[in-house]
Motif scaffolding. Structure first.
Motif, PDB file in Angstrom:
ATOM      1  N   ARG A  59       0.837  -1.205   0.000  1.00  0.00           N
ATOM      2  CA  ARG A  59       0.000   0.000   0.000  1.00  0.00           C
ATOM      3  C   ARG A  59       0.872   1.255   0.000  1.00  0.00           C
ATOM      4  N   ALA A  60       1.967   1.219   0.768  1.00  0.00           N
ATOM      5  CA  ALA A  60       2.880   2.357   0.782  1.00  0.00           C
ATOM      6  C   ALA A  60       3.455   2.607  -0.608  1.00  0.00           C
ATOM      7  N   LEU A  61       3.782   1.525  -1.324  1.00  0.00           N
ATOM      8  CA  LEU A  61       4.258   1.667  -2.706  1.00  0.00           C
ATOM      9  C   LEU A  61       3.184   2.284  -3.594  1.00  0.00           C
ATOM     10  N   ALA A  62       1.938   1.800  -3.444  1.00  0.00           N
ATOM     11  CA  ALA A  62       0.848   2.300  -4.280  1.00  0.00           C
ATOM     12  C   ALA A  62       0.604   3.782  -4.026  1.00  0.00           C
ATOM     13  N   GLU A  63       0.638   4.205  -2.779  1.00  0.00           N
ATOM     14  CA  GLU A  63       0.424   5.619  -2.462  1.00  0.00           C
ATOM     15  C   GLU A  63       1.524   6.485  -3.039  1.00  0.00           C
ATOM     16  N   ALA A  64       2.742   5.980  -3.027  1.00  0.00           N
ATOM     17  CA  ALA A  64       3.865   6.758  -3.556  1.00  0.00           C
ATOM     18  C   ALA A  64       3.824   6.847  -5.078  1.00  0.00           C
ATOM     19  N   CYS A  65       3.333   5.784  -5.736  1.00  0.00           N
ATOM     20  CA  CYS A  65       3.390   5.711  -7.200  1.00  0.00           C
ATOM     21  C   CYS A  65       2.106   6.148  -7.892  1.00  0.00           C
ATOM     22  N   ALA A  66       1.031   6.334  -7.131  1.00  0.00           N
ATOM     23  CA  ALA A  66      -0.288   6.512  -7.746  1.00  0.00           C
ATOM     24  C   ALA A  66      -0.340   7.671  -8.734  1.00  0.00           C
ATOM     25  N   ASN A  67       0.251   8.808  -8.406  1.00  0.00           N
ATOM     26  CA  ASN A  67       0.141   9.989  -9.262  1.00  0.00           C
ATOM     27  C   ASN A  67       1.359  10.227 -10.134  1.00  0.00           C
ATOM     28  N   ALA A  68       2.369   9.376 -10.032  1.00  0.00           N
ATOM     29  CA  ALA A  68       3.655   9.645 -10.676  1.00  0.00           C
ATOM     30  C   ALA A  68       3.704   9.075 -12.093  1.00  0.00           C
ATOM     31  N   ALA A  69       3.952   9.961 -13.055  1.00  0.00           N
ATOM     32  CA  ALA A  69       4.089   9.506 -14.442  1.00  0.00           C
ATOM     33  C   ALA A  69       5.383   8.740 -14.655  1.00  0.00           C
ATOM     34  N   GLU A  70       6.374   8.930 -13.739  1.00  0.00           N
ATOM     35  CA  GLU A  70       7.668   8.259 -13.872  1.00  0.00           C
ATOM     36  C   GLU A  70       7.733   6.960 -13.081  1.00  0.00           C
ATOM     37  N   ALA A  71       6.642   6.548 -12.482  1.00  0.00           N
ATOM     38  CA  ALA A  71       6.663   5.306 -11.706  1.00  0.00           C
ATOM     39  C   ALA A  71       6.976   4.128 -12.620  1.00  0.00           C
ATOM     40  N   PRO A  72       7.741   3.132 -12.127  1.00  0.00           N
ATOM     41  CA  PRO A  72       8.064   1.964 -12.961  1.00  0.00           C
ATOM     42  C   PRO A  72       6.790   1.253 -13.403  1.00  0.00           C
ATOM     43  N   ARG A  73       6.668   1.059 -14.685  1.00  0.00           N
ATOM     44  CA  ARG A  73       5.434   0.451 -15.201  1.00  0.00           C
ATOM     45  C   ARG A  73       5.182  -0.950 -14.633  1.00  0.00           C
ATOM     46  N   PRO A  74       6.189  -1.834 -14.552  1.00  0.00           N
ATOM     47  CA  PRO A  74       5.922  -3.161 -13.980  1.00  0.00           C
ATOM     48  C   PRO A  74       5.377  -3.085 -12.557  1.00  0.00           C
ATOM     49  N   VAL A  75       5.838  -2.104 -11.783  1.00  0.00           N
ATOM     50  CA  VAL A  75       5.375  -1.962 -10.408  1.00  0.00           C
ATOM     51  C   VAL A  75       3.906  -1.533 -10.390  1.00  0.00           C
ATOM     52  N   VAL A  76       3.569  -0.548 -11.202  1.00  0.00           N
ATOM     53  CA  VAL A  76       2.197  -0.045 -11.219  1.00  0.00           C
ATOM     54  C   VAL A  76       1.236  -1.120 -11.720  1.00  0.00           C
ATOM     55  N   VAL A  77       1.613  -1.850 -12.759  1.00  0.00           N
ATOM     56  CA  VAL A  77       0.744  -2.905 -13.291  1.00  0.00           C
ATOM     57  C   VAL A  77       0.524  -3.992 -12.246  1.00  0.00           C
ATOM     58  N   ALA A  78       1.581  -4.348 -11.523  1.00  0.00           N
ATOM     59  CA  ALA A  78       1.439  -5.364 -10.475  1.00  0.00           C
ATOM     60  C   ALA A  78       0.545  -4.870  -9.345  1.00  0.00           C
ATOM     61  N   LEU A  79       0.715  -3.626  -8.954  1.00  0.00           N
ATOM     62  CA  LEU A  79      -0.139  -3.067  -7.896  1.00  0.00           C
ATOM     63  C   LEU A  79      -1.601  -3.005  -8.329  1.00  0.00           C
ATOM     64  N   ALA A  80      -1.843  -2.771  -9.616  1.00  0.00           N
ATOM     65  CA  ALA A  80      -3.214  -2.724 -10.121  1.00  0.00           C
ATOM     66  C   ALA A  80      -3.899  -4.085 -10.055  1.00  0.00           C
ATOM     67  N   GLN A  81      -3.087  -5.155  -9.913  1.00  0.00           N
ATOM     68  CA  GLN A  81      -3.646  -6.510  -9.813  1.00  0.00           C
ATOM     69  C   GLN A  81      -3.669  -6.993  -8.365  1.00  0.00           C
ATOM     70  N   ASP A  82      -3.334  -6.119  -7.429  1.00  0.00           N
ATOM     71  CA  ASP A  82      -3.245  -6.496  -6.018  1.00  0.00           C
ATOM     72  C   ASP A  82      -4.651  -6.559  -5.407  1.00  0.00           C
ATOM     73  N   VAL A  83      -4.716  -6.706  -4.093  1.00  0.00           N
ATOM     74  CA  VAL A  83      -6.004  -6.737  -3.400  1.00  0.00           C
ATOM     75  C   VAL A  83      -6.733  -5.420  -3.648  1.00  0.00           C
ATOM     76  N   PRO A  84      -8.074  -5.408  -3.575  1.00  0.00           N
ATOM     77  CA  PRO A  84      -8.845  -4.237  -4.002  1.00  0.00           C
ATOM     78  C   PRO A  84      -8.421  -2.919  -3.370  1.00  0.00           C
ATOM     79  N   GLU A  85      -8.167  -2.881  -2.063  1.00  0.00           N
ATOM     80  CA  GLU A  85      -7.856  -1.602  -1.432  1.00  0.00           C
ATOM     81  C   GLU A  85      -6.515  -1.039  -1.901  1.00  0.00           C
ATOM     82  N   ILE A  86      -5.619  -1.892  -2.363  1.00  0.00           N
ATOM     83  CA  ILE A  86      -4.341  -1.425  -2.916  1.00  0.00           C
ATOM     84  C   ILE A  86      -4.491  -1.095  -4.390  1.00  0.00           C
ATOM     85  N   ALA A  87      -5.136  -1.984  -5.124  1.00  0.00           N
ATOM     86  CA  ALA A  87      -5.314  -1.769  -6.559  1.00  0.00           C
ATOM     87  C   ALA A  87      -6.069  -0.478  -6.840  1.00  0.00           C
TER      88      ALA A  87
END
Length: 406
Positions: A59-87
């Motif tokens: 969740r801490a990763l998701a909060e840090a990366c949510a608005n960032a256009a430079e966030a690593p794409r593999p990380v964001v895609v994986a977080l989008a497949q996580d549990v609902p409150e994180i995704a």
């Protein structure tokens, strides 16, 4: 050296401390000026944190990366497949996710994920279409209320088809600016259907009577919505009604008896396949032969042809100086002519049509009575106001008017 310290911190036994480290490491990667080697190490470390068993860390990763256009794409895609409150955190905001990512998450994700996608600042027609097919009522309500959602008319109709019995969704759709006419009609028709089902379930009316009342109310509403519409909007509305089995002979007859000739022309154009100019010429043919050919080409019931022809003839006779707003919605004169034309038909063929025309006549009579009652009430209100004005004041006003005229 700093990145290595963060990495050691992420090995702490406390999930809370690891979450702090994950947040700091992700923000360092995104916003700190790191040399290429340190940046690579930070990206690798952030990616590795996806395997942390604690949702606090992810969740801490998701909060840090949510608005960032430079966030690593593999990380964001994986977080989008996580549990609902994180995704939901990244699905609602991340600019890294593509339409393909969002469609995939909408298809296989939880309803919370779909709600998050529906509330994004901008939602493409492709993603709106995917949500219209799979999302629940609350996600669709949120999508309909999102000014950044580019929802096509087809997707709006699909939303009504799937969950149009939900009042909040209907309200959200009707509140959208520039709502297509066919969508507005679909929403009102679905509301009428819901009310009919409720009345029948309560036992207040028989299913057959409730269905007939609902159908006729829907037809009145459809013509009301179509009033003043441009030709292209009418064309789309008529095409939608035909696809859904609502472009009935009864609706077209009501349009004709209500002097809604724009709608009548659009209906015959769609049914006959002829050009609209050709249809208009046949409808207004003073000899009536053109209308007969048009009626038969449209494939409408033969038993109803005398009523249609008589109504059209009556309309031509009174068309001069007549506007669609003249008088009540239904013309009692045209109805009377249609009833007269059916008198010579066998009872088996004419009784249902005559009963329909009689209901039209009763409706027109009630509307005439309403208009008269409103007019009388308005006149009475004006008279009451005048009676309350002192006679001396009225005389003074009259004298002033005379002096001004002189």
């Amino acid at each position: 050296m700093m990145i290595r310290q963060f990495l050691l911190w992420t090995q702490h036994e406390s999930a809370g401390r690891r979450a702090e480290a994950a947040s700091s490491l992700a923000r360092a990667y995104l916003y700190a000026k790191l040399d290429p080697e340190a940046r690579w190490e930070a990206k690798t470390a952030v990616t590795a944190l996806l395997d942390d068993p604690s949702p606090l860390v992810r969740r801490a990763l998701a909060e840090a990366c949510a608005n960032a256009a430079e966030a690593p794409r593999p990380v964001v895609v994986a977080l989008a497949q996580d549990v609902p409150e994180i995704a939901a955190l990244v699905l609602a905001r991340s600019p890294v996710l593509t339409d393909a990512d969002l469609v995939d998450c909408a298809a296989i994700g939880e309803e919370a994920a779909r709600e998050a996608i529906a509330g994004r600042p901008a939602v493409s027609p492709m993603v709106c279409g995917a949500l219209a097919e799979v999302a629940g009522p609350e996600a669709l309500r949120r999508l309909a209320g999102n000014p950044g959602a580019a929802i096509t008319p087809g997707s709006l109709l699909r939303m009504v088809e799937r969950h149009g019995d939900t009042g909040a969704l209907r309200e959200a759709i009707l509140a959208r600016p520039d709502l297509p006419l066919e969508v507005r009609q679909a929403v009102t028709a679905r509301l009428a259907q819901s009310l009919s089902a409720f009345v029948s379930a309560c036992g207040w009316l028989s299913p057959d009577r409730s269905e007939r009342i609902t159908r006729e109310a829907r037809d009145r509403t459809t013509l009301g919505l179509a009033e003043g519409a441009v030709r292209e909007d009418l064309r789309r509305l008529v095409a939608y009604l035909r696809r859904n089995g609502q472009l009935t002979a009864g609706l077209i007859l009501r349009a004709m008896l209500s002097r809604r000739m724009d709608f009548t022309e659009a209906a015959f154009t769609d049914l006959s396949g002829l050009a609209v100019e050709r249809v208009a010429g046949l409808l207004h043919d003073a000899h009536g032969q053109g209308f007969t050919a048009l009626y038969r080409r449209a494939g409408l019931p033969a038993a109803l042809e005398p009523a249609f022809a008589a109504a059209m003839s009556a309309w031509r006779e009174e068309a001069d100086g007549l506007t669609e707003e003249s008088g009540p919605a239904l013309s009692r004169r045209m109805i009377e002519r249609a009833v007269t034309a059916c008198e010579g038909l066998p009872f088996a063929e004419s009784h249902a049509l005559v009963a329909l025309l009689n209901r039209f006549d009763a409706e027109a009579a009630r509307e005439e009575a309403r208009l008269l009652a409103r007019s009388i009430a308005s006149e009475a209100a004006v008279a009451a106001v005048l009676d309350s004005i002192p006679a001396a004041l009225i005389e003074s006003y009259r004298q002033d008017r005379l002096r001004l005229a002189a």
